[in-house]
Write an enzyme that holds these catalytic residues in place. Structure first.
Site, PDB file in Angstrom:
ATOM      1  N   CYS A  71      -1.730   8.688   2.834  1.00  0.00           N
ATOM      2  CA  CYS A  71      -1.499   8.165   1.495  1.00  0.00           C
ATOM      3  C   CYS A  71      -2.598   8.639   0.552  1.00  0.00           C
ATOM      4  O   CYS A  71      -2.374   8.826  -0.625  1.00  0.00           O
ATOM      5  CB  CYS A  71      -1.431   6.648   1.530  1.00  0.00           C
ATOM      6  SG  CYS A  71      -2.815   5.916   2.395  1.00  0.00           S
TER       7      CYS A  71
ATOM      8  N   GLU B  32       0.887  -1.163   0.000  1.00  0.00           N
ATOM      9  CA  GLU B  32       0.000   0.000   0.000  1.00  0.00           C
ATOM     10  C   GLU B  32       0.920   1.206   0.000  1.00  0.00           C
ATOM     11  O   GLU B  32       1.621   1.455   0.981  1.00  0.00           O
ATOM     12  CB  GLU B  32      -0.898  -0.067   1.242  1.00  0.00           C
ATOM     13  CG  GLU B  32      -2.204   0.652   1.052  1.00  0.00           C
ATOM     14  CD  GLU B  32      -2.134   2.035   1.618  1.00  0.00           C
ATOM     15  OE1 GLU B  32      -1.810   2.951   0.834  1.00  0.00           O
ATOM     16  OE2 GLU B  32      -2.371   2.191   2.815  1.00  0.00           O
TER      17      GLU B  32
HETATM   18  P1  NAI Z   1       9.442   4.323   4.021  1.00  0.00           P
HETATM   19  O1  NAI Z   1       8.576   3.689   3.005  1.00  0.00           O
HETATM   20  O2  NAI Z   1      10.913   4.298   3.756  1.00  0.00           O
HETATM   21  O3  NAI Z   1       9.184   3.651   5.458  1.00  0.00           O
HETATM   22  C1  NAI Z   1       8.058   2.826   5.749  1.00  0.00           C
HETATM   23  C2  NAI Z   1       8.510   1.618   6.554  1.00  0.00           C
HETATM   24  O4  NAI Z   1       9.419   0.854   5.769  1.00  0.00           O
HETATM   25  C3  NAI Z   1       9.256   1.950   7.845  1.00  0.00           C
HETATM   26  O5  NAI Z   1       8.947   0.975   8.816  1.00  0.00           O
HETATM   27  C4  NAI Z   1      10.713   1.813   7.426  1.00  0.00           C
HETATM   28  O6  NAI Z   1      11.580   1.546   8.500  1.00  0.00           O
HETATM   29  C5  NAI Z   1      10.638   0.646   6.477  1.00  0.00           C
HETATM   30  N1  NAI Z   1      11.725   0.567   5.483  1.00  0.00           N
HETATM   31  C6  NAI Z   1      12.446   1.581   4.934  1.00  0.00           C
HETATM   32  N2  NAI Z   1      13.329   1.102   4.038  1.00  0.00           N
HETATM   33  C7  NAI Z   1      13.161  -0.243   4.013  1.00  0.00           C
HETATM   34  C8  NAI Z   1      13.774  -1.309   3.272  1.00  0.00           C
HETATM   35  N3  NAI Z   1      14.738  -1.085   2.374  1.00  0.00           N
HETATM   36  N4  NAI Z   1      13.327  -2.572   3.477  1.00  0.00           N
HETATM   37  C9  NAI Z   1      12.344  -2.825   4.363  1.00  0.00           C
HETATM   38  N5  NAI Z   1      11.741  -1.864   5.092  1.00  0.00           N
HETATM   39  C10 NAI Z   1      12.141  -0.586   4.919  1.00  0.00           C
HETATM   40  O7  NAI Z   1       8.919   5.813   4.237  1.00  0.00           O
HETATM   41  P2  NAI Z   1       9.680   7.043   4.915  1.00  0.00           P
HETATM   42  O8  NAI Z   1      11.109   7.076   4.467  1.00  0.00           O
HETATM   43  O9  NAI Z   1       9.408   7.010   6.360  1.00  0.00           O
HETATM   44  O10 NAI Z   1       8.886   8.285   4.285  1.00  0.00           O
HETATM   45  C11 NAI Z   1       9.245   8.797   3.015  1.00  0.00           C
HETATM   46  C12 NAI Z   1       8.030   9.115   2.189  1.00  0.00           C
HETATM   47  O11 NAI Z   1       7.276   7.944   1.949  1.00  0.00           O
HETATM   48  C13 NAI Z   1       7.039  10.062   2.809  1.00  0.00           C
HETATM   49  O12 NAI Z   1       7.443  11.402   2.652  1.00  0.00           O
HETATM   50  C14 NAI Z   1       5.795   9.737   2.034  1.00  0.00           C
HETATM   51  O13 NAI Z   1       5.808  10.400   0.782  1.00  0.00           O
HETATM   52  C15 NAI Z   1       5.898   8.252   1.792  1.00  0.00           C
HETATM   53  N6  NAI Z   1       5.108   7.486   2.768  1.00  0.00           N
HETATM   54  C16 NAI Z   1       3.890   6.997   2.373  1.00  0.00           C
HETATM   55  C17 NAI Z   1       3.081   6.341   3.275  1.00  0.00           C
HETATM   56  C18 NAI Z   1       1.737   5.814   2.883  1.00  0.00           C
HETATM   57  O14 NAI Z   1       0.849   5.727   3.724  1.00  0.00           O
HETATM   58  N7  NAI Z   1       1.547   5.403   1.658  1.00  0.00           N
HETATM   59  C19 NAI Z   1       3.481   6.162   4.669  1.00  0.00           C
HETATM   60  C20 NAI Z   1       4.796   6.653   4.976  1.00  0.00           C
HETATM   61  C21 NAI Z   1       5.554   7.298   4.041  1.00  0.00           C
END
Ligand code: NAI
Ligand code: MG
Length: 509
Positions: A307, A273
């Protein structure tokens, strides 16, 4: 330009008052039924985005801790009897958990607010939704079933059953850490899977509190495990672990892609998602006042960190000026302040990283010469606040209209007719959600059919229920969460053939 009023911040209650016993607490993570430190002994703090103060010490898990948690989940699945537990028993445990969440609603809300700055008014509702979702999935646990299928071969009894997939890694984000975990954890447990949760490093403690309630509810040891650490190495270790059968992820599109690559190496299951750049489309025949409310809720609720944020506001030319003026006026009157204050309408961004990202887009907008209608700056005070921001006459091809910002930043885009509205709405790599505002029922139906998005709202925005599937078209994700079939994403179908009297011939015929 008048600035958003920041609620009287008063005298800070001090770390002890605001964080209570948690201010200086050594948190533990949950592995195999035990509350443990990380094997390295390392920790990291939580940061309150309102005060910018650090509180608590969270175990810094690495790949070794992730591996221990996967082994605990494997044991609980392979020999602990959880998949064989009667559906009614699994449902009863979920209902017990729902009851405990209800009893601890205030503390669950408070934990999350101190981690990510979500408003207390939203969180009260949020915990209610957690509770009702848990009951919904308990019900699904009791009704999950296969089919008896007519195969048109004589003397054969053939049917399907749905079995749990195995060990599920739930990797969750910071914007709505409890709800987006619930959408994975409850169906996974209802279907008989065991789970390793890796909450975002920004919001670990609300998940740890949920873990305490899970233990209290009586789920057997190892059925739910929690490792607290960063995406790399901890999340990545789970995504590539051969003992993990499915990864359930919510977060950025880039990380989703990395997880899909890791899963593909062993054909592990995954649901994603991801991000969005959702259009909120206002036709001239809409109830404009209502539509403006919908735009505000779509992009300023949760400080734009959802999101499904309606970040592209498509407005028909004839009502563009009127709509823009109303939005700017409303945007300027938003009351920013302490997310724990029920009167606050806009909280801080959840982290310094997110603040830097949003400020970066203000620079991009300046460099691209965009028309700034209101906002566009950090609010000059402590906390990760930015002004509710609106850009006018944005070209759908510029970066502010194409990239997910995840902040209170709306791009107003003008259109001339229905045809152009559809073309602009669909001209994006994303496809999570869309809103349509019109009083013309035929037009509404035409739009619903042509919009390429996983959710379309007509004359509303941001409605969500556990009863409706949620997920994305295109780069917004893969698979669906919640809804009547939510458990299917956590099961394998087994086809069973029982011959009741056919002699086997070789060769056939
Ligand atoms: P992210 O997608 O990197 O982090 C989400 C989760 O994934 C966290 O638990 C993180 O520790 C984990 N994660 C990060 N890199 C990973 C990897 N290589 N392998 C496995 N798990 C990993 O999101 P981040 O860096 O916190 O936020 C960046 C941008 O992402 C935000 O500015 C936003 O645009 C988007 N985002 C979108 C969300 C949504 O609800 N669709 C939620 C959070 C962020
Ligand atoms: Mg990231």
């Amino acid at each position: 330009m008048s600035r958003p009023t920041l609620a009287a911040r008063g005298t800070s209650p001090g770390a002890a008052g605001r964080y209570g016993d948690n201010a200086d607490r050594d948190f533990r993570m949950l592995i195999g039924g035990d509350w443990v430190a990380s094997q390295s002994g390392g920790t990291f703090p939580c940061v309150d985005p309102f005060t910018e103060e650090s509180w608590g010490r969270i175990p810094l898990a690495d790949a070794v801790d992730a591996d221990r948690a996967v082994h605990a989940a494997r044991r609980a699945f392979d020999s602990g009897g959880w998949p064989q537990t009667a559906p009614a028993r699994r449902a009863a445990l979920l209902r017990k958990l729902a009851q405990l969440m209800e009893q601890n609603a205030d503390e669950l809300a408070r934990r999350q607010i101190l981690e990510n700055g979500k408003l207390i008014s939203e969180m009260r509702l949020g915990v209610d939704v957690l509770v009702s979702s848990c009951h919904f999935f308990a019900g699904l646990a009791e009704t999950l079933s296969g089919m008896t299928l007519p195969v048109s071969i004589p003397n054969v009894f053939s049917y399907t059953v749905r079995e749990p997939i195995g060990v599920v890694a739930a990797i969750t984000p910071w914007n709505s850490p409890l709800l987006l975990l619930a959408w994975k954890l409850f169906p996974a447990l209802a279907a008989g899977n065991t789970v390793v949760i890796k909450p975002s490093e920004v919001t670990p403690t609300s998940t740890l509190l949920l873990g305490e309630l899970i233990v209290k509810a009586g789920f057997p040891a190892g059925v739910v495990n929690i490792v607290t650490g960063f995406g790399i190495p901890t999340g990545a270790a789970l995504a590539s672990h051969p003992g993990v059968d499915k990864i359930a992820f919510t977060g950025s599109t880039a990380t989703g892609r990395a997880i899909a690559h890791a899963a593909a190496e062993r054909n592990a299951r995954f649901t994603l998602e991801l991000g969005g750049k959702s259009p909120n489309i206002i036709f001239a025949d809409a109830d404009i006042g209502n539509a403006v409310n919908g735009v505000m809720a779509g992009i300023f609720a949760a400080t734009g960190q959802t999101c499904m944020a309606g970040s592209r506001v498509l407005v028909e030319s004839r009502v563009y000026q009127q709509t823009a003026e109303l939005l700017v006026d409303r945007g300027r009157r938003i009351r920013a302040g302490d997310p724990l204050d029920p009167a606050t309408q806009l909280g801080p961004l959840a982290s310094r990283a997110q603040l830097d990202k949003v400020l970066g887009y203000f620079d991009i907008a300046r460099n691209e010469g965009l028309e700034l209608l209101s906002g566009g700056r950090r609010i000059d005070c402590k906390g990760f606040f930015v002004e509710p921001t609106i850009y006018g006459n944005v070209d759908n091809h510029c970066r502010l209209a194409r990239e997910e910002i995840f902040g209170p930043v709306a791009a107003l885009i003008r259109f001339e007719d229905e045809e152009q509205a559809v073309a602009l709405a669909n001209d994006t790599p994303y496809g999570l959600a869309a809103g349509v505002w019109t009083e013309n029922a035929q037009r509404a139906q035409r739009m619903v059919q042509r919009l390429r998005a996983g959710t379309v709202w007509v004359n509303n925005y941001r409605l969500v229920s556990y009863a409706m599937p949620f997920g994305g078209f295109k780069q917004s994700g893969l698979g669906r969460e919640i809804g009547p079939d939510a458990l299917h994403e956590y099961t394998e179908v087994k086809s069973i053939w029982i011959d009741t009297g056919n002699p086997v011939r070789f060769p056939a015929g």
